[in-house]
Design a protein around this motif. Structure first.
Motif, PDB file in Angstrom:
ATOM      1  N   ALA A 167      30.868  -4.037 -10.019  1.00  0.00           N
ATOM      2  CA  ALA A 167      29.445  -3.993  -9.672  1.00  0.00           C
ATOM      3  C   ALA A 167      29.168  -2.936  -8.610  1.00  0.00           C
ATOM      4  N   LYS A 168      30.026  -2.863  -7.599  1.00  0.00           N
ATOM      5  CA  LYS A 168      29.807  -1.893  -6.536  1.00  0.00           C
ATOM      6  C   LYS A 168      30.084  -0.465  -7.013  1.00  0.00           C
ATOM      7  N   HIS A 169      31.062  -0.281  -7.902  1.00  0.00           N
ATOM      8  CA  HIS A 169      31.260   1.045  -8.500  1.00  0.00           C
ATOM      9  C   HIS A 169      30.008   1.463  -9.272  1.00  0.00           C
ATOM     10  N   ALA A 170      29.385   0.503  -9.954  1.00  0.00           N
ATOM     11  CA  ALA A 170      28.169   0.805 -10.709  1.00  0.00           C
ATOM     12  C   ALA A 170      27.045   1.225  -9.770  1.00  0.00           C
ATOM     13  N   GLN A 171      26.917   0.539  -8.630  1.00  0.00           N
ATOM     14  CA  GLN A 171      25.900   0.927  -7.650  1.00  0.00           C
ATOM     15  C   GLN A 171      26.157   2.328  -7.105  1.00  0.00           C
ATOM     16  N   THR A 172      27.418   2.635  -6.828  1.00  0.00           N
ATOM     17  CA  THR A 172      27.767   3.966  -6.349  1.00  0.00           C
ATOM     18  C   THR A 172      27.393   5.017  -7.387  1.00  0.00           C
ATOM     19  N   SER A 173      27.696   4.746  -8.639  1.00  0.00           N
ATOM     20  CA  SER A 173      27.349   5.670  -9.716  1.00  0.00           C
ATOM     21  C   SER A 173      25.838   5.842  -9.834  1.00  0.00           C
ATOM     22  N   MET A 174      25.098   4.738  -9.701  1.00  0.00           N
ATOM     23  CA  MET A 174      23.636   4.808  -9.755  1.00  0.00           C
ATOM     24  C   MET A 174      23.105   5.690  -8.634  1.00  0.00           C
ATOM     25  N   THR A 175      23.674   5.525  -7.439  1.00  0.00           N
ATOM     26  CA  THR A 175      23.233   6.311  -6.286  1.00  0.00           C
ATOM     27  C   THR A 175      23.466   7.803  -6.522  1.00  0.00           C
ATOM     28  N   GLU A 176      24.642   8.145  -7.002  1.00  0.00           N
ATOM     29  CA  GLU A 176      24.958   9.550  -7.265  1.00  0.00           C
ATOM     30  C   GLU A 176      24.039  10.130  -8.333  1.00  0.00           C
ATOM     31  N   GLU A 234       0.832  -1.193   0.000  1.00  0.00           N
ATOM     32  CA  GLU A 234       0.000   0.000   0.000  1.00  0.00           C
ATOM     33  C   GLU A 234       0.872   1.250   0.000  1.00  0.00           C
ATOM     34  N   ARG A 235       2.017   1.173   0.668  1.00  0.00           N
ATOM     35  CA  ARG A 235       2.917   2.311   0.731  1.00  0.00           C
ATOM     36  C   ARG A 235       4.345   1.823   0.921  1.00  0.00           C
ATOM     37  N   CYS A 236       5.288   2.684   0.628  1.00  0.00           N
ATOM     38  CA  CYS A 236       6.702   2.389   0.893  1.00  0.00           C
ATOM     39  C   CYS A 236       7.383   3.702   1.232  1.00  0.00           C
ATOM     40  N   ASP A 237       7.901   3.783   2.435  1.00  0.00           N
ATOM     41  CA  ASP A 237       8.586   4.989   2.896  1.00  0.00           C
ATOM     42  C   ASP A 237      10.104   4.844   2.835  1.00  0.00           C
ATOM     43  N   VAL A 238      10.577   3.622   2.970  1.00  0.00           N
ATOM     44  CA  VAL A 238      12.020   3.357   2.962  1.00  0.00           C
ATOM     45  C   VAL A 238      12.290   2.119   2.129  1.00  0.00           C
ATOM     46  N   LEU A 239      13.269   2.203   1.257  1.00  0.00           N
ATOM     47  CA  LEU A 239      13.747   1.041   0.504  1.00  0.00           C
ATOM     48  C   LEU A 239      15.228   0.868   0.799  1.00  0.00           C
ATOM     49  N   VAL A 240      15.593  -0.305   1.300  1.00  0.00           N
ATOM     50  CA  VAL A 240      17.002  -0.619   1.534  1.00  0.00           C
ATOM     51  C   VAL A 240      17.418  -1.671   0.514  1.00  0.00           C
ATOM     52  N   ASN A 241      18.158  -1.231  -0.497  1.00  0.00           N
ATOM     53  CA  ASN A 241      18.671  -2.140  -1.525  1.00  0.00           C
ATOM     54  C   ASN A 241      19.922  -2.821  -0.976  1.00  0.00           C
ATOM     55  N   ASN A 242      19.701  -3.945  -0.307  1.00  0.00           N
ATOM     56  CA  ASN A 242      20.797  -4.653   0.350  1.00  0.00           C
ATOM     57  C   ASN A 242      21.193  -5.937  -0.373  1.00  0.00           C
ATOM     58  N   ALA A 243      20.280  -6.541  -1.126  1.00  0.00           N
ATOM     59  CA  ALA A 243      20.590  -7.817  -1.788  1.00  0.00           C
ATOM     60  C   ALA A 243      21.821  -7.660  -2.680  1.00  0.00           C
ATOM     61  N   GLY A 244      22.738  -8.607  -2.566  1.00  0.00           N
ATOM     62  CA  GLY A 244      23.961  -8.532  -3.367  1.00  0.00           C
ATOM     63  C   GLY A 244      24.893  -9.672  -3.002  1.00  0.00           C
ATOM     64  N   GLY A 245      26.151  -9.512  -3.332  1.00  0.00           N
ATOM     65  CA  GLY A 245      27.112 -10.553  -3.002  1.00  0.00           C
ATOM     66  C   GLY A 245      28.313 -10.532  -3.922  1.00  0.00           C
ATOM     67  N   ALA A 246      29.366 -11.227  -3.487  1.00  0.00           N
ATOM     68  CA  ALA A 246      30.594 -11.359  -4.266  1.00  0.00           C
ATOM     69  C   ALA A 246      30.792 -12.835  -4.583  1.00  0.00           C
ATOM     70  N   VAL A 301      23.636  -4.797  -9.157  1.00  0.00           N
ATOM     71  CA  VAL A 301      23.315  -3.598  -9.945  1.00  0.00           C
ATOM     72  C   VAL A 301      21.897  -3.645 -10.501  1.00  0.00           C
ATOM     73  N   LEU A 302      21.614  -4.651 -11.320  1.00  0.00           N
ATOM     74  CA  LEU A 302      20.292  -4.709 -11.940  1.00  0.00           C
ATOM     75  C   LEU A 302      19.208  -5.024 -10.921  1.00  0.00           C
ATOM     76  N   GLY A 303      19.553  -5.774  -9.878  1.00  0.00           N
ATOM     77  CA  GLY A 303      18.594  -6.005  -8.807  1.00  0.00           C
ATOM     78  C   GLY A 303      18.203  -4.694  -8.133  1.00  0.00           C
ATOM     79  N   SER A 304      19.196  -3.852  -7.861  1.00  0.00           N
ATOM     80  CA  SER A 304      18.912  -2.543  -7.270  1.00  0.00           C
ATOM     81  C   SER A 304      18.119  -1.671  -8.230  1.00  0.00           C
ATOM     82  N   LEU A 305      18.436  -1.764  -9.511  1.00  0.00           N
ATOM     83  CA  LEU A 305      17.686  -0.995 -10.515  1.00  0.00           C
ATOM     84  C   LEU A 305      16.228  -1.427 -10.556  1.00  0.00           C
ATOM     85  N   ARG A 306      15.985  -2.738 -10.579  1.00  0.00           N
ATOM     86  CA  ARG A 306      14.606  -3.222 -10.623  1.00  0.00           C
ATOM     87  C   ARG A 306      13.810  -2.755  -9.413  1.00  0.00           C
ATOM     88  N   MET A 307      14.399  -2.885  -8.228  1.00  0.00           N
ATOM     89  CA  MET A 307      13.699  -2.494  -7.010  1.00  0.00           C
ATOM     90  C   MET A 307      13.452  -0.983  -6.970  1.00  0.00           C
TER      91      MET A 307
END
Length: 263
Positions: free
Chosen positions: A161-170, A84-96, A118-124
């Motif tokens: 992958a983590k550099h890509a996530q950082t870039s996405m965040t910025e 019904e609502r979402c106030d916080v999203l924590v994109n934590n799923a990942g791994g090496a 990366v793409l998991g965070s993008l989808r969410m």
């Protein structure tokens, strides 16, 4: 003028804020779900391993378990449709996966790391961003890594992958400027969890243990969850752009204090 709260008591009750945490079946995700529930959030704990999520929900009031695979668009869409609502999203799923040099890197490992991190965070993010904006005070947390800031030998795929996530965040922070959403990056250094190193070394417990051998007090999942909760619970005008957190024993990616056994 009629006071709506006087005729409808429910109108006076503030809505319970909802936080979605991916990768919540273990490690940092599980610790974050527990911590945000303690902060008063209704927590949607999402991951693939439903048995672990059910146990978490049984242990922690306010946690709702949801089976989720961030690499599957239909799974992501189903979760979004159930909210019904979402106030916080924590994109934590990942791994090496793997620690080979680039010259010996496995394409399937690199693809898997990019797909999940990366793409998991993008989808969410794409699925839940409208609800974050609609909340009027949304918070999007991207769980990256110091590997997204500084590269190291053997970490080519994970660092990429983590550099890509950082870039996405910025990029998100720039694109959402003016919208009621804060974009937060949490970049942990050495964190000792039950699965991270074990997964990276494909189940080799001996190699996984050596990562932390002699390191006095590496970070725990609870340490990182504490930092996430701090960032999320700041006043709505305060944005924690990036928070780097390491154990005291780790001065940098390549500088870690280790104590010889028996000392």
């Amino acid at each position: 003028m009629t006071n709506p709260a006087a005729t409808n008591p429910a109108a006076a009750e503030p809505a319970v804020r909802t936080a979605v945490v991916t990768g919540a079946s273990s490690g940092i995700g599980e610790a974050t779900a527990r911590r945000l529930a303690a902060e008063g959030y209704r927590v949607v704990a999402a991951a693939r391993r439903r048995d672990r999520l059910d146990k978490l929900a049984a242990d922690v009031p306010g946690v709702r378990p949801v089976t989720l695979d961030v690499t599957d668009q239909a799974s992501v869409d189903a979760l979004a449709a159930s909210l019904e609502r979402c106030d916080v999203l924590v994109n934590n799923a990942g791994g090496a996966f793997g620690l080979e040099p680039v010259a010996g890197g496995r394409v399937d490992d690199w693809q898997r790391m990019y797909e999940v991190n990366v793409l998991g965070s993008l989808r969410m993010t794409r699925a839940l961003l409208p609800k974050l904006v609609e909340s009027g005070d949304g918070v999007l947390v991207m769980l990256t890594s110091t590997a997204g800031l500084v590269s190291y030998e053997g970490g080519g795929g994970y660092c990429a992958a983590k550099h890509a996530q950082t870039s996405m965040t910025e990029t998100l922070r720039l694109e959402l400027c003016g919208d009621p959403v804060r974009v937060v990056e949490i970049a942990p250094g050495m964190v000792m969890t039950e699965e991270f190193a074990l997964t990276r070394f494909r189940g080799d417990a001996e190699r996984a243990a050596k990562v932390y051998e002699g390191v006095p007090d590496p970070l725990s999942a609870d340490d990182v969850a504490d930092v996430i909760a701090f960032a999320v619970t700041r006043p709505s005008h305060v944005n924690i752009d990036r928070l780097v957190v390491r154990p005291r024993a780790q001065a940098a990616q390549h500088k870690v204090h280790r104590v010889a056994s028996g000392t």
